[in-house]
Design a protein around this motif. Structure first.
Motif, PDB file in Angstrom:
ATOM      1  N   UNK A   1     -13.920  -1.655  -3.407  1.00  0.00           N
ATOM      2  CA  UNK A   1     -14.414  -1.162  -2.125  1.00  0.00           C
ATOM      3  C   UNK A   1     -13.449  -0.186  -1.464  1.00  0.00           C
ATOM      4  N   UNK A   2     -14.030   0.714  -0.696  1.00  0.00           N
ATOM      5  CA  UNK A   2     -13.254   1.698   0.056  1.00  0.00           C
ATOM      6  C   UNK A   2     -13.086   1.236   1.493  1.00  0.00           C
ATOM      7  N   UNK A   3     -12.134   1.872   2.194  1.00  0.00           N
ATOM      8  CA  UNK A   3     -11.972   1.607   3.616  1.00  0.00           C
ATOM      9  C   UNK A   3     -12.619   2.721   4.422  1.00  0.00           C
ATOM     10  N   UNK A   4     -12.288   2.790   5.697  1.00  0.00           N
ATOM     11  CA  UNK A   4     -12.824   3.855   6.531  1.00  0.00           C
ATOM     12  C   UNK A   4     -13.988   3.424   7.394  1.00  0.00           C
ATOM     13  N   UNK A   5     -14.485   4.353   8.190  1.00  0.00           N
ATOM     14  CA  UNK A   5     -15.523   4.029   9.178  1.00  0.00           C
ATOM     15  C   UNK A   5     -16.895   3.811   8.556  1.00  0.00           C
ATOM     16  N   UNK A   6     -17.255   4.595   7.553  1.00  0.00           N
ATOM     17  CA  UNK A   6     -18.596   4.445   6.980  1.00  0.00           C
ATOM     18  C   UNK A   6     -18.763   3.129   6.214  1.00  0.00           C
TER      19      UNK A   6
ATOM     20  N   UNK B   1      -8.429   1.806  -2.821  1.00  0.00           N
ATOM     21  CA  UNK B   1      -7.099   2.267  -2.446  1.00  0.00           C
ATOM     22  C   UNK B   1      -6.659   1.556  -1.179  1.00  0.00           C
ATOM     23  N   UNK B   2      -5.395   1.781  -0.827  1.00  0.00           N
ATOM     24  CA  UNK B   2      -4.858   1.075   0.331  1.00  0.00           C
ATOM     25  C   UNK B   2      -3.620   1.791   0.853  1.00  0.00           C
ATOM     26  N   UNK B   3      -3.459   1.730   2.151  1.00  0.00           N
ATOM     27  CA  UNK B   3      -2.173   2.101   2.742  1.00  0.00           C
ATOM     28  C   UNK B   3      -1.215   0.936   2.482  1.00  0.00           C
ATOM     29  N   UNK B   4       0.039   1.240   2.172  1.00  0.00           N
ATOM     30  CA  UNK B   4       0.977   0.164   1.861  1.00  0.00           C
ATOM     31  C   UNK B   4       1.483  -0.459   3.156  1.00  0.00           C
ATOM     32  N   UNK B   5       0.637  -1.280   3.740  1.00  0.00           N
ATOM     33  CA  UNK B   5       0.942  -1.994   4.981  1.00  0.00           C
ATOM     34  C   UNK B   5       0.546  -3.450   4.805  1.00  0.00           C
TER      35      UNK B   5
ATOM     36  N   UNK C   1     -17.403   1.744  -4.473  1.00  0.00           N
ATOM     37  CA  UNK C   1     -17.802   2.436  -3.254  1.00  0.00           C
ATOM     38  C   UNK C   1     -16.679   3.384  -2.840  1.00  0.00           C
ATOM     39  N   UNK C   2     -17.003   4.654  -2.725  1.00  0.00           N
ATOM     40  CA  UNK C   2     -16.027   5.671  -2.352  1.00  0.00           C
ATOM     41  C   UNK C   2     -16.372   6.315  -1.015  1.00  0.00           C
ATOM     42  N   UNK C   3     -15.355   6.823  -0.356  1.00  0.00           N
ATOM     43  CA  UNK C   3     -15.545   7.686   0.787  1.00  0.00           C
ATOM     44  C   UNK C   3     -15.011   9.063   0.426  1.00  0.00           C
TER      45      UNK C   3
END
Length: 236
Positions: free
Chosen positions: A38-43, A71-75, A137-139
């Motif tokens: 899965x992707x992140x983001x608003x959509x 993907x991910x931010x390294x947080x 799922x991509x953004x």
């Protein structure tokens, strides 16, 4: 690639959620599981929220779904910038998933480059050496990036690793991501991008010369099972 242009974002979200449900049923019927990235983001956030509603959630055998991230931010996972945190808050905490089937793209006490190797092994533990996801799922960003495949970065040329991490100077942070070769193996890919800010990049990706260094979304194979959902503002 199959492009669908929507005149209403609610219809786009609904079609994306319906696609998730339909593919989950087919995959579970075929091999008793549904493995997604899965992707992140608003959509995706709106899509996940819809899937968590009783009407949609009742249609998925959640205990047979395996969750990875694109993907991910390294947080840390509790950071507001974490894609995993968003997915937990909007979906995973609201449906009866098997916690052993959830693979966040972060781990305390390890360097991101080393964890990229760990994450690849986690993928292999579920998918074997073929590495074929049932659904990804991509953004897409305003600059044409997808996953953490950003314009001009060396990772765009990676063709051996399934997962990689690197320091993204413009954002002053590490990113970890599935690589294009692994994404392209997936049985089904859905990319979601909409809004006026996406118009230029989307036009270049669809109609411009092949230049993935500048528009990384072009790295994703335009095969029949790749769907792209957008709206009239982005498509023009």
């Amino acid at each position: 690639m199959n492009i669908t242009v929507f005149n209403d974002l609610e219809k786009l979200y609904k079609k994306a959620a319906d696609t998730f449900i339909d593919l989950s049923k087919k995959s579970i019927e075929k091999h008793n599981r549904f493995v997604v990235a899965l992707s992140g983001g608003s959509s995706p956030k709106a899509i996940f929220s819809l899937l968590a509603t009783s009407e949609y959630a009742a249609q998925v055998e959640w205990n047979k779904v395996y969750f990875f991230w694109v993907d991910e931010r390294w947080v840390p996972l509790n950071d507001e910038k974490s894609n995993a945190r968003m997915t937990f808050e909007t979906l995973l905490a609201k449906v009866p998933v098997n916690k052993d089937h959830i693979f966040p793209m972060y781990q305390d006490g390890i360097e991101p480059e080393e964890f990229a190797k760990v994450y690849e092994q986690q993928i292999r533990s579920v998918l074997g050496n073929e590495g074929v996801f049932d659904f990804i799922l991509l953004g897409m960003g305003d600059d044409g990036h997808t996953a953490s495949l950003f314009p001009g970065e060396a990772i765009l040329n990676e063709n051996q690793k399934w997962v990689d991490a690197y320091y993204l100077k413009p954002q002053e942070m590490f990113r970890i991501t599935l690589t294009a070769p692994l994404i392209n193996k997936a049985n089904n890919i859905l990319a979601v991008a909409f809004g006026e800010s996406k118009k230029h990049a989307l036009n270049e990706i669809l109609n411009g010369e092949y230049n993935p260094t500048l528009y990384p979304m072009q790295l994703i194979n335009k095969k029949e099972s790749f769907q792209f959902f957008t709206d009239e503002k982005a498509k023009g």
